[in-house]
Design a protein around this motif. Structure first.
Motif, PDB file in Angstrom:
ATOM      1  N   THR A  47     -35.405 -18.786 -32.759  1.00 41.13           N
ATOM      2  CA  THR A  47     -36.669 -19.522 -32.781  1.00 41.13           C
ATOM      3  C   THR A  47     -36.506 -20.899 -32.145  1.00 41.13           C
ATOM      4  O   THR A  47     -37.349 -21.330 -31.355  1.00 41.13           O
ATOM      5  CB  THR A  47     -37.181 -19.649 -34.229  1.00 41.13           C
ATOM      6  OG1 THR A  47     -37.390 -18.323 -34.742  1.00 41.13           O
ATOM      7  CG2 THR A  47     -38.480 -20.431 -34.304  1.00 41.13           C
ATOM      8  N   ALA A  48     -35.416 -21.583 -32.441  1.00 40.27           N
ATOM      9  CA  ALA A  48     -35.182 -22.914 -31.871  1.00 40.27           C
ATOM     10  C   ALA A  48     -35.083 -22.850 -30.341  1.00 40.27           C
ATOM     11  O   ALA A  48     -35.658 -23.690 -29.637  1.00 40.27           O
ATOM     12  CB  ALA A  48     -33.920 -23.529 -32.464  1.00 40.27           C
ATOM     13  N   ARG A  50     -36.324 -20.448 -28.349  1.00 41.93           N
ATOM     14  CA  ARG A  50     -37.635 -20.061 -27.813  1.00 41.93           C
ATOM     15  C   ARG A  50     -38.562 -21.260 -27.757  1.00 41.93           C
ATOM     16  O   ARG A  50     -39.260 -21.491 -26.767  1.00 41.93           O
ATOM     17  CB  ARG A  50     -38.233 -18.951 -28.689  1.00 41.93           C
ATOM     18  CG  ARG A  50     -39.601 -18.466 -28.239  1.00 41.93           C
ATOM     19  CD  ARG A  50     -40.134 -17.356 -29.132  1.00 41.93           C
ATOM     20  NE  ARG A  50     -40.080 -17.627 -30.553  1.00 41.93           N
ATOM     21  CZ  ARG A  50     -40.971 -18.362 -31.218  1.00 41.93           C
ATOM     22  NH1 ARG A  50     -41.992 -18.893 -30.596  1.00 41.93           N
ATOM     23  NH2 ARG A  50     -40.848 -18.545 -32.511  1.00 41.93           N
ATOM     24  N   GLN A  51     -38.568 -22.077 -28.816  1.00 40.89           N
ATOM     25  CA  GLN A  51     -39.438 -23.247 -28.850  1.00 40.89           C
ATOM     26  C   GLN A  51     -38.998 -24.310 -27.845  1.00 40.89           C
ATOM     27  O   GLN A  51     -39.837 -24.962 -27.228  1.00 40.89           O
ATOM     28  CB  GLN A  51     -39.489 -23.815 -30.265  1.00 40.89           C
ATOM     29  CG  GLN A  51     -40.237 -22.903 -31.224  1.00 40.89           C
ATOM     30  CD  GLN A  51     -40.154 -23.345 -32.666  1.00 40.89           C
ATOM     31  OE1 GLN A  51     -39.321 -24.158 -33.048  1.00 40.89           O
ATOM     32  NE2 GLN A  51     -41.032 -22.786 -33.496  1.00 40.89           N
ATOM     33  N   ALA A  52     -37.700 -24.469 -27.650  1.00 46.40           N
ATOM     34  CA  ALA A  52     -37.202 -25.442 -26.669  1.00 46.40           C
ATOM     35  C   ALA A  52     -37.577 -25.024 -25.248  1.00 46.40           C
ATOM     36  O   ALA A  52     -37.927 -25.869 -24.421  1.00 46.40           O
ATOM     37  CB  ALA A  52     -35.687 -25.590 -26.800  1.00 46.40           C
ATOM     38  N   ASP A  54     -40.199 -23.020 -24.329  1.00 50.07           N
ATOM     39  CA  ASP A  54     -41.653 -23.180 -24.276  1.00 50.07           C
ATOM     40  C   ASP A  54     -42.265 -22.618 -22.987  1.00 50.07           C
ATOM     41  O   ASP A  54     -43.223 -23.174 -22.453  1.00 50.07           O
ATOM     42  CB  ASP A  54     -42.021 -24.651 -24.452  1.00 50.07           C
ATOM     43  CG  ASP A  54     -43.494 -24.831 -24.801  1.00 50.07           C
ATOM     44  OD1 ASP A  54     -44.082 -23.938 -25.451  1.00 50.07           O
ATOM     45  OD2 ASP A  54     -44.056 -25.872 -24.397  1.00 50.07           O
TER      46      ASP A  54
END
Length: 133
Positions: A47-48, A50-52, A54
């Motif tokens: 998740t980290a 994937r969010q980084a 973006d």
């Protein structure tokens, strides 16, 4: 053979083994409506990560580097995909709009590299036809 396909594209027989490789279920699709053989959440980027990323193409090289590191650290998440790729067609399903910069493209490349690295199977039955020296 490994191919990548948006989850919103129609399923065809040539897809072979269809596996969703996103951590989140794709928007707008009912679970019973999607033809797939497996959903491997754990093979998706963290998740980290994937969010980084973006979905920014400028961040793709760093995303690819970090995602490959995550994959290398957890072969138990993707090992079964190698067997599917060896035995027939494997279709990696993803939801991202960008078909060139996404986790499926990275995973496909990683799996192809791993198949090449491993070479032909080294199990004893594969050598049964060869003479012993």
């Amino acid at each position: 053979m490994i191919q990548c396909k948006r989850v919103y594209a129609a399923a065809v027989e040539a897809d072979g083994y269809r596996v969703l490789i996103d951590r989140l279920w794709p928007r707008g699709i009912k679970k019973e409506a999607l033809r797939l053989d497996a959903w491997l959440k754990d093979v998706a980027p963290s998740t980290a990560l994937r969010q980084a990323f973006d979905h920014d193409p400028a961040q793709f090289p760093e995303f690819e580097r970090r995602y490959r590191a995550e994959l290398a650290a957890h072969p138990e998440h993707w090992w079964t995909l190698l067997e599917q790729a060896r035995s027939g067609h494997l279709t990696l399903l993803f939801a991202a709009k960008d078909e060139a910069h996404n986790n499926a493209q990275v995973l496909a490349g990683f799996l192809e590299d791993e198949l090449e690295r491993q070479g032909p199977s080294s199990s004893p039955p594969c050598y049964a036809h060869e003479e012993t020296r």
